[in-house]
Motif scaffolding. Structure first.
Motif, PDB file in Angstrom:
ATOM      1  N   ARG A 180       0.870  -1.175   0.000  1.00 57.02           N
ATOM      2  CA  ARG A 180       0.000   0.000   0.000  1.00 57.02           C
ATOM      3  C   ARG A 180       0.903   1.221   0.000  1.00 57.02           C
ATOM      4  N   TYR A 181       0.683   2.095  -0.974  1.00 55.50           N
ATOM      5  CA  TYR A 181       1.539   3.268  -1.137  1.00 55.50           C
ATOM      6  C   TYR A 181       0.639   4.495  -1.289  1.00 55.50           C
ATOM      7  N   ASN A 182       0.634   5.345  -0.271  1.00 61.25           N
ATOM      8  CA  ASN A 182      -0.201   6.546  -0.243  1.00 61.25           C
ATOM      9  C   ASN A 182       0.629   7.750  -0.667  1.00 61.25           C
ATOM     10  N   VAL A 183       0.180   8.477  -1.685  1.00 61.35           N
ATOM     11  CA  VAL A 183       0.916   9.640  -2.180  1.00 61.35           C
ATOM     12  C   VAL A 183       0.048  10.890  -2.066  1.00 61.35           C
ATOM     13  N   GLU A 184       0.463  11.821  -1.229  1.00 60.96           N
ATOM     14  CA  GLU A 184      -0.186  13.136  -1.136  1.00 60.96           C
ATOM     15  C   GLU A 184       0.526  14.076  -2.109  1.00 60.96           C
ATOM     16  N   ILE A 185      -0.239  14.788  -2.941  1.00 62.72           N
ATOM     17  CA  ILE A 185       0.381  15.733  -3.872  1.00 62.72           C
ATOM     18  C   ILE A 185      -0.022  17.156  -3.499  1.00 62.72           C
ATOM     19  N   TYR A 186       0.975  18.046  -3.490  1.00 54.82           N
ATOM     20  CA  TYR A 186       0.778  19.443  -3.102  1.00 54.82           C
ATOM     21  C   TYR A 186       1.496  20.353  -4.079  1.00 54.82           C
ATOM     22  N   GLY A 187       0.828  21.416  -4.475  1.00 53.03           N
ATOM     23  CA  GLY A 187       1.449  22.410  -5.347  1.00 53.03           C
ATOM     24  C   GLY A 187       0.997  22.279  -6.786  1.00 53.03           C
ATOM     25  N   ASN A 188       1.735  22.948  -7.668  1.00 58.67           N
ATOM     26  CA  ASN A 188       1.378  23.015  -9.088  1.00 58.67           C
ATOM     27  C   ASN A 188       2.247  22.064  -9.898  1.00 58.67           C
ATOM     28  N   PHE A 189       1.594  21.112 -10.567  1.00 55.83           N
ATOM     29  CA  PHE A 189       2.294  20.112 -11.357  1.00 55.83           C
ATOM     30  C   PHE A 189       2.022  20.299 -12.840  1.00 55.83           C
ATOM     31  N   THR A 190       3.076  20.212 -13.644  1.00 59.51           N
ATOM     32  CA  THR A 190       2.888  19.993 -15.071  1.00 59.51           C
ATOM     33  C   THR A 190       2.788  18.476 -15.255  1.00 59.51           C
ATOM     34  N   GLU A 191       2.358  18.069 -16.430  1.00 55.89           N
ATOM     35  CA  GLU A 191       2.278  16.628 -16.701  1.00 55.89           C
ATOM     36  C   GLU A 191       3.656  15.984 -16.607  1.00 55.89           C
ATOM     37  N   GLU A 192       4.685  16.690 -17.091  1.00 58.67           N
ATOM     38  CA  GLU A 192       6.043  16.163 -17.044  1.00 58.67           C
ATOM     39  C   GLU A 192       6.535  16.024 -15.612  1.00 58.67           C
ATOM     40  N   THR A 193       6.288  17.059 -14.800  1.00 59.73           N
ATOM     41  CA  THR A 193       6.740  17.016 -13.407  1.00 59.73           C
ATOM     42  C   THR A 193       6.072  15.887 -12.644  1.00 59.73           C
ATOM     43  N   PHE A 194       4.757  15.745 -12.853  1.00 57.00           N
ATOM     44  CA  PHE A 194       4.037  14.684 -12.151  1.00 57.00           C
ATOM     45  C   PHE A 194       4.554  13.314 -12.576  1.00 57.00           C
ATOM     46  N   LEU A 195       4.825  13.146 -13.867  1.00 57.85           N
ATOM     47  CA  LEU A 195       5.346  11.871 -14.355  1.00 57.85           C
ATOM     48  C   LEU A 195       6.680  11.530 -13.689  1.00 57.85           C
ATOM     49  N   LEU A 196       7.564  12.515 -13.559  1.00 57.67           N
ATOM     50  CA  LEU A 196       8.866  12.268 -12.941  1.00 57.67           C
ATOM     51  C   LEU A 196       8.723  11.905 -11.469  1.00 57.67           C
ATOM     52  N   HIS A 197       7.826  12.590 -10.766  1.00 56.37           N
ATOM     53  CA  HIS A 197       7.606  12.278  -9.360  1.00 56.37           C
ATOM     54  C   HIS A 197       7.084  10.849  -9.204  1.00 56.37           C
ATOM     55  N   MET A 198       6.071  10.497 -10.004  1.00 59.68           N
ATOM     56  CA  MET A 198       5.467   9.182  -9.845  1.00 59.68           C
ATOM     57  C   MET A 198       6.419   8.073 -10.285  1.00 59.68           C
ATOM     58  N   ALA A 199       7.282   8.349 -11.255  1.00 63.87           N
ATOM     59  CA  ALA A 199       8.276   7.356 -11.650  1.00 63.87           C
ATOM     60  C   ALA A 199       9.181   7.012 -10.473  1.00 63.87           C
ATOM     61  N   GLU A 200       9.593   8.029  -9.730  1.00 59.39           N
ATOM     62  CA  GLU A 200      10.472   7.777  -8.583  1.00 59.39           C
ATOM     63  C   GLU A 200       9.730   7.074  -7.447  1.00 59.39           C
ATOM     64  N   HIS A 201       8.449   7.383  -7.263  1.00 62.78           N
ATOM     65  CA  HIS A 201       7.691   6.679  -6.228  1.00 62.78           C
ATOM     66  C   HIS A 201       7.464   5.219  -6.602  1.00 62.78           C
ATOM     67  N   LEU A 202       7.192   4.952  -7.860  1.00 62.20           N
ATOM     68  CA  LEU A 202       7.025   3.562  -8.284  1.00 62.20           C
ATOM     69  C   LEU A 202       8.356   2.811  -8.218  1.00 62.20           C
ATOM     70  N   ARG A 203       9.454   3.522  -8.454  1.00 64.08           N
ATOM     71  CA  ARG A 203      10.769   2.892  -8.281  1.00 64.08           C
ATOM     72  C   ARG A 203      10.971   2.502  -6.820  1.00 64.08           C
ATOM     73  N   LYS A 204      10.486   3.360  -5.924  1.00 63.10           N
ATOM     74  CA  LYS A 204      10.549   3.045  -4.494  1.00 63.10           C
ATOM     75  C   LYS A 204       9.706   1.803  -4.194  1.00 63.10           C
ATOM     76  N   CYS A 205       8.514   1.703  -4.802  1.00 65.56           N
ATOM     77  CA  CYS A 205       7.671   0.522  -4.609  1.00 65.56           C
ATOM     78  C   CYS A 205       8.390  -0.750  -5.036  1.00 65.56           C
ATOM     79  N   SER A 206       9.205  -0.649  -6.074  1.00 62.47           N
ATOM     80  CA  SER A 206       9.881  -1.838  -6.597  1.00 62.47           C
ATOM     81  C   SER A 206      10.934  -2.382  -5.636  1.00 62.47           C
ATOM     82  N   THR A 207      11.281  -1.609  -4.597  1.00 59.44           N
ATOM     83  CA  THR A 207      12.257  -2.085  -3.608  1.00 59.44           C
ATOM     84  C   THR A 207      11.612  -2.972  -2.551  1.00 59.44           C
ATOM     85  N   PHE A 208      10.271  -2.972  -2.490  1.00 56.35           N
ATOM     86  CA  PHE A 208       9.577  -3.869  -1.577  1.00 56.35           C
ATOM     87  C   PHE A 208       9.613  -5.289  -2.156  1.00 56.35           C
TER      88      PHE A 208
END
Length: 315
Positions: free
Chosen positions: A233-261
């Motif tokens: 279970r991975y809960n992600v709170e998002i705050y601030g102004n995101f472009t599509e590119e910025t959001f993609l980069l953030h979520m890529a790193e969070h999913l990379r973190k998930c892959s360590t489980f």
């Protein structure tokens, strides 16, 4: 006649607490976090005829002025017998020696509970977040993760968070509702609260403003991940102004973190600001990573409710 008692519980009561019931259809956080909770939370239970039938834990935030109620469990067949009222009366009695305590807060995904509280004037809505739920498998997600260098964001540490919450420019931009929520707990924007939520379960990313001073953030994503019966279970709170590119980069790193489980299934929840974040953009991004949107989570909205501390009889 039933023999009913209320008492505090600790780490040694893990099995009895877990036996009360499973909640959230295999996504319950309590089995993973119970032992961590007991380090800075106080647990309470109702015992009926030597069987534990209800549980709740509490802790203090906002410089000790706010009590947060968490993880209420009730065994099936015992609802509607006034046991929650009895448990909270016992908790309040135990809190009587804390003169600094001004208020209590809790979060719920149940709109009926919110409306009941508002109708009876027992509290006010202080924060609201939209919830989107996605499911995927680590083996299918990892191939979609981009390999990039010099990403314009960084992992934030405790000092970064304390500095961020001490900056009015940052808090006005990132937290318009006046709270930072971490794993369903609405904290006031106080640097001292960082000690409560910054731990081994957190993974926090920030993108700095391009034309601002160092430490001035355009957006952040604050995640808490742990193992539940259904996988990750991975809960992600998002705050601030995101472009599509910025959001993609953030979520890529969070999913990379998930892959360590060491688990294959990812249950990812994104909590966003109503009216500020584009749900279709979020879903499009998650689908690019092989994550599918699901409607099986039991709520599409989180409500944060706050009320002043008054004698329970006033309710």
């Amino acid at each position: 006649m039933d023999v009913i008692e209320c008492r505090k519980v600790g780490i040694e009561d893990f099995d009895d607490v877990m036996s009360i019931r499973d909640v959230n259809d295999g996504l319950d956080y309590l089995p993973a976090l119970y032992r961590t909770f007991m380090a800075d939370h106080t647990g309470y239970a109702v015992i009926v005829n030597k069987t534990m039938v209800a549980f709740q834990c509490v802790t203090f935030i906002d410089d000790g002025e706010t009590i947060i109620l968490r993880a209420l469990l009730m065994r099936k067949g015992y609802e509607g017998r006034g046991l929650v009222y009895r448990l909270r009366a016992f908790i309040q009695q135990d809190m009587a020696g804390k003169p600094r305590l001004k208020r209590y807060v809790f979060t719920t995904g149940n709109e009926a509970i919110l409306q009941k509280v508002l109708k009876e004037r027992r509290g006010e809505l202080i924060v609201q977040r939209d919830i989107l739920f996605y499911h995927g498998g680590v083996s299918k997600v990892v191939p979609f993760l981009p390999t990039v260098d010099n990403i314009p964001m960084r992992i934030l540490n405790k000092g970064d968070l304390q500095k961020l919450l001490s900056s009015k420019a940052n808090t006005d931009r990132l937290f318009p509702q006046g709270r930072i929520i971490v794993d369903w707990v609405p904290y006031r924007l106080l640097a001292s609260n960082v000690d409560h939520f910054f731990n081994d379960f957190c993974h926090i990313l920030g993108s700095e403003c391009k034309d601002g001073d160092s430490g001035s953030f355009e957006c952040i994503t604050l995640a808490v991940g742990y193992i539940v019966p259904n996988g990750i279970r991975y809960n992600v709170e998002i705050y601030g102004n995101f472009t599509e590119e910025t959001f993609l980069l953030h979520m890529a790193e969070h999913l990379r973190k998930c892959s360590t489980f060491e688990y294959g299934d990812i249950n990812l929840l994104v909590y966003s600001e109503p009216g500020s974040h584009d749900a279709s953009m979020i879903t499009k991004t998650m689908q690019q990573f092989g994550m599918s949107k699901s409607n099986t989570f039991n709520s599409s909205t989180m409500y944060g409710i706050e009320a002043p501390m008054v004698p329970l009889s006033k309710y």
